[in-house]
Enzyme design. Structure first.
Site, mmCIF file in Angstrom:
data_model
loop_
_atom_site.group_PDB
_atom_site.id
_atom_site.type_symbol
_atom_site.label_atom_id
_atom_site.label_comp_id
_atom_site.label_asym_id
_atom_site.label_seq_id
_atom_site.Cartn_x
_atom_site.Cartn_y
_atom_site.Cartn_z
ATOM 1 C CG MET A 54 -0.314 -0.063 2.562
ATOM 2 S SD MET A 54 0.200 1.511 3.290
ATOM 3 C CE MET A 54 -1.375 2.319 3.529
ATOM 4 C CE1 TYR A 55 3.890 1.478 4.221
ATOM 5 C CE2 TYR A 55 6.021 0.578 3.597
ATOM 6 C CZ TYR A 55 5.063 0.824 4.559
ATOM 7 O OH TYR A 55 5.279 0.417 5.854
ATOM 8 C CB SER A 56 3.481 5.452 -3.124
ATOM 9 O OG SER A 56 4.022 6.416 -2.258
#
Length: 339
Positions: A54-56
């Protein structure tokens, strides 16, 4: 750089690990910048890189994949799943349906055929431990993951998952990734004793307390850190918990000065001093940030310094308890604790 065994796996990892949350839109980090950070981290002896789907929106995984191309075997590669990855209601959580898809997506973005550590980013109260652990065990047997762990689980869920693994003859979580810093020490009362009991490796995130312990935040200065721009409520010193943080920072700065240390060295040396902690995750946005954090790689705090820290923030104390992400839902929603 120092190295420690990751739980009972036998895998040796650096006491500072590179967190890639700031790669991409979140940290406004380009691919060239991310690659330069990875290059410098590996050169300094870091061998564990941690990211998440889910990071960026997956961009971090893609950048990590490009940065490690050609040297995959030299790296202990970790990623995470379970946080929302789209508007569709089943594109999240730790069900078999989602985890199988989420892992394939992560492997594609990372351009690898397996990850060394696959972590459940947050515990999913709607999914049974048997469901999640059986899925992770199957993915492990398929060779797509080597080990799996949890992240920001409350102590009772860590214990519950260990017993479920034993009950159903499944592989177990071998690591936990909690938030831990001088300003947020609550896990010392419950999570860390449990991880020690079960022999889990512990990879702590936010050891600089979202920048409060970076040296950039001091009394009389405007707070202009990157995190403060999109989480202003956590830096508004009119809020009592933030005022308490600032007061503690001022006292800690004196301790660091007297010991001949930077605030970053004090903060990272503190978390890695705990016998339950394997590695501290650092998440630099720039090379300058990385180098300032690498300076703490061989920092060992004396007993006098650790005692001085305890006198400022007592063991087991969270200065901002409401910011914890492992709080049981019933403590946050009154309707869940009333008939």
């Amino acid at each position: 750089m120092q190295y420690r065994t990751l739980g009972r796996t036998g895998v040796q990892v650096s006491t500072l690990a590179l967190g890639a949350m700031n790669f991409g839109k979140i940290g406004r980090t380009t691919q060239d910048e991310a690659t330069a950070i990875v290059d410098a981290a590996l050169e300094a002896g870091i061998n564990l890189i941690d990211t998440a789907d889910m990071y960026s929106g997956g961009e971090s995984e893609e950048m990590v994949g490009k940065a490690i191309a050609g040297r995959r075997d030299d790296i202990v590669l970790a990623t995470k799943a379970s946080m929302p990855m789209g508007d569709e209601r089943n594109q999240q959580g730790s069900s078999r349906r989602w985890l199988v898809t989420a892992l394939d997506n992560s492997l594609r973005r990372l351009a690898v055929d397996h990850v060394d550590l696959y972590q459940i980013h947050r515990c999913d109260p709607s999914t049974s431990d048997e469901e999640t652990l059986s899925t992770l065990t199957d993915l492990q047997r398929a060779g797509k993951i080597r080990y799996f762990g949890s992240s920001t689980f409350p102590a009772y869920r860590i214990v519950q998952a260990q017993w479920a693994a034993r009950e159903y003859h499944l592989s177990r979580y071998v690591t936990e990734q909690p938030s831990y810093s001088i300003l947020q020490r609550g896990i010392e009362t419950h999570v860390l004793p449990v991880t020690e009991e079960y022999g889990l490796g512990v990879l702590v995130w936010s050891p600089l307390a979202s920048g409060w312990l970076s040296g950039a935040i001091r009394e009389g200065r405007d707070i202009t850190t990157s995190r403060s721009t999109f989480m202003p409520q956590r830096f508004d010193t009119a809020i009592p918990s933030n005022r308490a943080k600032l007061d503690a920072v001022e006292q800690l700065a004196k301790v660091a000065d007297e010991a001949g240390l930077t605030m970053i060295q004090l903060a990272l040396g503190f978390v890695t001093a705990h016998p339950a902690v394997t590695s501290a995750l650092i998440g630099p946005r720039t090379l300058d940030h990385l180098h300032s954090q690498l300076a703490a790689a061989d920092t060992v705090l004396s007993a006098d310094v650790l005692d001085a820290i305890d006198a400022i923030v007592a063991s087991g104390t969270d200065l901002a308890a409401h910011e914890k992400l492992d709080t049981p839902p019933a403590l946050l929603d009154p309707s869940l604790r009333r008939r």
